[in-house]
Each structure stands twice: as C-alpha cells, then as structure tokens.
Write a protein that holds these residues in place. Sequence first.
Motif, PDB file in Angstrom:
ATOM      1  N   LEU A   3       1.080   9.983   4.915  1.00 21.28           N
ATOM      2  CA  LEU A   3       0.586   8.756   5.329  1.00 21.28           C
ATOM      3  C   LEU A   3      -0.308   8.945   6.822  1.00 21.28           C
ATOM      4  O   LEU A   3      -0.921   8.183   7.253  1.00 21.28           O
ATOM      5  CB  LEU A   3       1.924   8.043   5.918  1.00 21.28           C
ATOM      6  N   ARG A  43       0.886   9.417  -4.209  1.00 13.29           N
ATOM      7  CA  ARG A  43       1.974   8.905  -3.556  1.00 13.29           C
ATOM      8  C   ARG A  43       2.848   8.157  -4.205  1.00 13.29           C
ATOM      9  O   ARG A  43       4.054   8.273  -4.312  1.00 13.29           O
ATOM     10  CB  ARG A  43       1.519   8.357  -2.137  1.00 13.29           C
ATOM     11  N   ARG A  44       2.325   7.092  -4.911  1.00 14.60           N
ATOM     12  CA  ARG A  44       3.187   6.397  -5.746  1.00 14.60           C
ATOM     13  C   ARG A  44       3.996   7.050  -6.843  1.00 14.60           C
ATOM     14  O   ARG A  44       5.211   6.666  -6.912  1.00 14.60           O
ATOM     15  CB  ARG A  44       2.514   5.222  -6.450  1.00 14.60           C
ATOM     16  N   PHE A  52       9.874   6.418  -0.181  1.00 15.39           N
ATOM     17  CA  PHE A  52      10.091   6.235   1.073  1.00 15.39           C
ATOM     18  C   PHE A  52      11.245   5.353   1.518  1.00 15.39           C
ATOM     19  O   PHE A  52      11.588   4.115   0.860  1.00 15.39           O
ATOM     20  CB  PHE A  52       8.925   5.468   1.837  1.00 15.39           C
ATOM     21  N   ARG A 112      -3.294   7.167  -2.795  1.00 12.22           N
ATOM     22  CA  ARG A 112      -2.332   6.095  -3.067  1.00 12.22           C
ATOM     23  C   ARG A 112      -1.576   6.122  -4.323  1.00 12.22           C
ATOM     24  O   ARG A 112      -0.210   6.194  -4.577  1.00 12.22           O
ATOM     25  CB  ARG A 112      -2.992   4.820  -2.908  1.00 12.22           C
ATOM     26  N   GLY A 113      -2.204   6.598  -5.531  1.00 11.32           N
ATOM     27  CA  GLY A 113      -1.702   6.873  -6.687  1.00 11.32           C
ATOM     28  C   GLY A 113      -0.809   7.946  -6.748  1.00 11.32           C
ATOM     29  O   GLY A 113       0.604   7.891  -7.411  1.00 11.32           O
ATOM     30  N   ALA A 116       7.767  -1.853  -7.332  1.00 11.45           N
ATOM     31  CA  ALA A 116       7.208  -0.538  -7.260  1.00 11.45           C
ATOM     32  C   ALA A 116       6.987  -0.082  -8.609  1.00 11.45           C
ATOM     33  O   ALA A 116       5.877   0.725  -8.715  1.00 11.45           O
ATOM     34  CB  ALA A 116       8.391   0.164  -6.707  1.00 11.45           C
ATOM     35  N   LYS A 153       0.821  -1.192   0.060  1.00 14.43           N
ATOM     36  CA  LYS A 153      -0.018  -0.081   0.197  1.00 14.43           C
ATOM     37  C   LYS A 153       0.868   1.286   0.131  1.00 14.43           C
ATOM     38  O   LYS A 153       0.699   2.250  -0.724  1.00 14.43           O
ATOM     39  CB  LYS A 153      -0.999  -0.041   1.243  1.00 14.43           C
ATOM     40  N   LEU A 154       2.007   1.111   0.702  1.00 16.31           N
ATOM     41  CA  LEU A 154       2.655   2.291   0.749  1.00 16.31           C
ATOM     42  C   LEU A 154       3.456   2.598  -0.452  1.00 16.31           C
ATOM     43  O   LEU A 154       3.722   3.771  -1.083  1.00 16.31           O
ATOM     44  CB  LEU A 154       4.012   1.946   1.742  1.00 16.31           C
ATOM     45  N   LEU A 155       3.673   1.487  -1.259  1.00 15.51           N
ATOM     46  CA  LEU A 155       4.096   1.622  -2.592  1.00 15.51           C
ATOM     47  C   LEU A 155       3.022   2.012  -3.775  1.00 15.51           C
ATOM     48  O   LEU A 155       3.460   2.119  -4.997  1.00 15.51           O
ATOM     49  CB  LEU A 155       4.964   0.203  -3.110  1.00 15.51           C
ATOM     50  N   GLY A 156       2.019   2.328  -3.267  1.00 18.98           N
ATOM     51  CA  GLY A 156       1.052   2.603  -4.042  1.00 18.98           C
ATOM     52  C   GLY A 156       0.312   1.563  -4.664  1.00 18.98           C
ATOM     53  O   GLY A 156      -0.685   1.699  -5.653  1.00 18.98           O
ATOM     54  N   ALA A 157       0.045   0.286  -4.115  1.00 17.45           N
ATOM     55  CA  ALA A 157      -0.605  -0.848  -4.759  1.00 17.45           C
ATOM     56  C   ALA A 157      -1.907  -0.642  -4.680  1.00 17.45           C
ATOM     57  O   ALA A 157      -2.830  -0.014  -3.662  1.00 17.45           O
ATOM     58  CB  ALA A 157      -0.140  -2.105  -4.446  1.00 17.45           C
ATOM     59  N   ILE A 165       3.564  -2.008  -9.822  1.00 14.53           N
ATOM     60  CA  ILE A 165       2.532  -1.445  -9.362  1.00 14.53           C
ATOM     61  C   ILE A 165       1.948  -0.200 -10.043  1.00 14.53           C
ATOM     62  O   ILE A 165       0.740   0.018 -10.204  1.00 14.53           O
ATOM     63  CB  ILE A 165       2.781  -0.980  -7.908  1.00 14.53           C
TER      64      ILE A 165
END
Lengths: 389, 238
Positions: free
Chosen positions: B59, B88-89, B94, B85-86, B114, A307-311, B117
């Motif tokens: 976050l 942030r990606r 991080f 989320r998108g 990464a 989720k952190l990586l944006g999945a 995704i």
Amino acid sequence: MNLAIKDIRFNLARFALTALGIGFLLMGAIGAIGLYRGIVADALLVIDHIGADLWVVQGERVGPFAEGSSISSTMDRRVEGVEGIASVRRFVQFSQQFSFAGKVRRATITGLDYPRDDGAWFELKAGRHLEASHFEAIADDSVGLPLGATIRLAKDDYRIVGLTHGLVDSAGDGLLFVSINDATAIASRRPSEQVLLARETSGNAAPQGDGASPSSVPQDSKIAAVLVGLAPGADVARIKAAILAWGDTNVLSSAEQRDLLLNQRLWRLRLQILAFASVLLLVTAIVISLIIYMLTMEKLHQIALLKLLGARNSAIVAMILQQAGLIGLFGFGLAMLLSHLTFPNFPRRIVMLPQDLGIFFAILCVICLVASWFGIAQALKVRAQEVLS
Amino acid sequence: MTGAPLLSVRNAARHYQSGETVVRALDGASLEAHAGELIGIMGPSGSGKSTLLLICGLLEPPSAGEIYIRDRLVSYPGADLDKLRGFRRDHIGFVFQKANLIPFLTATENVSIALEIADVEARAARGYATQLLGALDLGHRIDNRPSRLSGGEQQRVAVARALANDPPLILADEPTAALDSVRGRQVMELFRRIAVERSACVMVVTHDPRSLDLFDRVIELSDGRILSEPSQPVQAHP
C-alpha cells in the motif's frame, strides 16, 4: 453484484428525494419551454387553422394581430371582385369583459362570417356550429361558460350553442365566436351619453345636400380584415398588387402574419421565457452536478476499500456512472409524470413536444456524464490506504 | 521455519519529509515470514508498526529496500503500486482496527464482493462467502447488514472477507483494538486457526500483550527499527 443498485436500495428514501428534487427542477425547465411553445401555438392557432391565403387589412398597417386594423365591413365585396380570388370572409377579433353567474369573465370575441363561415374550421368539444346569423355563440371551455348558457353582450343575449377546447388568443383568453354582424354590433356599442353628445353635435351641423335624414351616430361598422382564399393557380403577386393599388388597404400572406406575430408582437415575451428556461436549465445542471459529485465524494472511503480489495478502475467507474444514470433517469421519469399530472391544470397551455423532451433527455445525459466525470476523477485519485484514514 | 519465505522484507525504510525534518517511520527493517506463521508485531506508538504493514501490504512503496513475495520482487522505491492491485487481491488479505464493511451490503455480500472483484461468478461467490461466514460462527448473520452486527461480528466478517480469495498472506493492523478482551481473544484465536489450517502467514500488529501466547514469534519495533526477533517461537503450536 451491482453496487450502485445495492446502495440505492439501502438509501432508498434519499435516492427518492434526490430524484424527486431533480424531477421538480426538470419539470420547471420543461414547463418553461412548454410555456414558450404554448404561447407560440396559441398565438398561431387562428392564423394556422382559419384557412386564409391572404389577409386584406387597413392600408399602411400590418393588422390585425401585430397592430390595429379597421376596414369597412363591405370591403369583402370589393376584394371578391379581384380575379383569382375564390372566397372571401370577413374577420374581426377583440377582447371583451362580461358578467356571468356573478363573475367577471374575459373572452376574445371572434366574428365568423356566417353563413360563409359557420366555424367548421375548428373542432367542437360539445354542441354544434352556428346555425343562425344572430345571437348564437360558440365559446372555448376556458371562458367558463356551460353549453346552453345565455350571456349578455352589449345590449343582446347570446346562447352558447357549442364549446371548443384549447382555442385561445396569444394572451390566453378563450375565444368566443359569434357571427360577424353580432361581433361588430358588440364592438360598436355606445353608452347613452355618447349618443346624446353625438346628436348634439349632429344637430349643429349643416343638413346633408340630398335631403336625407342623417343619423346622429356614425353607422359605418368596421371589421379588422378580409380573409382571402385563392383559386387554384392564382397569381398571388398580381392579386396583391391589385389590392395594394387601391391605396386604402394592405395585403399580407399567412406566412407574413405568422412572422409579424412571432417576431414583432411576441418577441420580447418569447425571449423572456427562453431566458428563464435557460436559467432554469443552468440551475438544474449545476444542482444535478453537485448532487452526483457529492454522492461520489461520500463514497470515497468505500471506493478506497474497493481498491484495497483489488477492484479494477472500470468497476468503480461503472458504479459511479450507473448511480448518476439512475438518478438522472428516475429524475426525468418523475419530471415527465409530474408534468403530465400538473401542466393540464395550468392556466396557460404547456406544450411538451417530443423533440423538446428528447433534447432535455440528451442534455440530462450530458449533465450526468460531466458530473460523473468530476466524481470519477476524484475517485480514481483515491489511494487504497485511505481506507485507514 | 524452513523453506523459502513467503514474504521477505530487505532493509526497508520509509522516510517522510516534515518541514525541515526527515521522519524515519521505518529505518532499515528486514524480516522474513513463512507460510503457516502467526507473527505479532509490537512496539510503542510511532515505532513504525503500521508503516511496516503498509509496506508489506503493497500500500506504500519503501523509500529504500525491497519487498519480495514468493521470491518475486514486488515493491521497491518508486514502484507503481496501483499496478499491483490484482496481485494484492490474489496474495494479500487485510484486516484493520475498524472492520471497514460496506454499510449497504449484507455480511455475505461484504465477503462475496472480494470474490466477485476477482471475477468469481456471483452465485459461487455468495456460496463460498456463506460457507466462510459459517466457519467463523456467523451462519446466523449472513443476511444482516453491518449496522445489525456487534463489533466482534463485524470484525469476523472482515476476517472472512480477507480470507475470501484464499491469500497466502494476511495482514492485520490492531484488529482487536476496538473489541473487549473476550472478543479480542476470539479474533486472535481465529488468526491462529487460519495460520494452521490454511497455511497462511498472518502478521498482526497489536498492542495487546494478552495474545502473546498465540504468536509463533513477535517482532518488536522501536523508532522504525526491528529491535528483536526471537528465532524460536514464543510458544509451540500444533
């Protein structure tokens, strides 16, 4: 990148053991249902294959499978005279223990009305059907007799001329076919003491009016039933009414015999096995659910990282579903493999019907989906920052 | 630094209720960070460094204040960060004290995940991941799983993963805490290089004073407040 497969390959031993455990559980459930099916199939084997339209049995009784039946061995002649009847055969069946090669064997002696019935209605594994009216026998291989062997039943020796496979009664004892006359002789064997006592009683009795010398032992041999084959277009109701009118007989159709056997004689056993199968299936469902749920819980940290990586959620859901699906699929595959390898060696017939296996697979899919749903619900609640915890 | 800031934190606060007490983890912090900057965030434990990083990294939403990235208001009290989320990606990388690599993936796969995704085709993702690892002197480790890598190597893989999507902002929370001084220095020099070569803004929370010379500036926090923010870089870097 397929994360589910990557994870499985990384933890291959754990995956294999998990699938094996599920496989064994499923095998147990498949076996319980298969045992149920096997008992039903064994019980109906004679009724379904012997080719009788009607069974004439002892009056006020519903024999010979649901309860005892004893009628005169000449009853077939009387039945044969009823209009619309094409063929008659006498039938008798009883359990017998005997010794062979130093071991006690069990068999269900089944009388064939030779020469009208030489056993052509069942398939032979080896040897031939009956060709003589005395001292020949056809045995199921489960009895453990080799072709050509000689066994002693009552006071006579019988040679095994044919072997069958999978012909057993509802208790699982292999069938041993002999001619009906031999069968009644085996059934009416009496110890010497009984004959002496009978002579004693007979000696005290008044002499018969016709002056004939009476036997010291009752000579009227009994059979269990007369199997009736109907002529084309025969009026079944009229035939049944005619036979019932005699008073000393009852007449049942094959469908009634099936119903009596399954719903009277075997209903407790069937219910018991079905109950065990249900419990096994429930345990299987709980264990599979727990396994999939725990596997998902173990991955919460990795899910947070994804989720952190944006999945996207869809990627996380797919990973959980794929892993659950693969565990279920491999578990089912192993269950099938183990079942096919082991069930033929079980003492009772285990019948795996395609529709039962289809239902099992569908249930397994539902279990995997429901278990995944719990896991997914937890996974979707995880926040990305939990990767720091 | 001149030009529009990449990151702008405006009067951000983060308060937690703990029983009857309100904990002010961050209490009205404001800062601006520009592309190409390596910024150190220092302060004692509990001073709000990590909270600041969490808020900047989208976050955690602030209890008060606003977060802008490239002049876009992205976070504010009550913001639904899951929907970002998108964003942030594509915008934030991080790196944490622990490398947090996925144990069943190789070094290359940990980086390429990464990219995949972000819908980059698998082969291209692997190719770029291999290239990135090579650039971080991990070319010989691309097929190794995390358990076969040293702590420093794991952290470099984590840096490569953070760089994979070429984000303009990289946030690192004590990335050298688990490393010896030599490895720690190497990672900090790596951040310096990334800031310069990629024109990325790198913000590093650290306790390690030995890396001070590498930072463009240091933001010091105490009790959730920014104490000092030198207007001039600690040391000039080419």
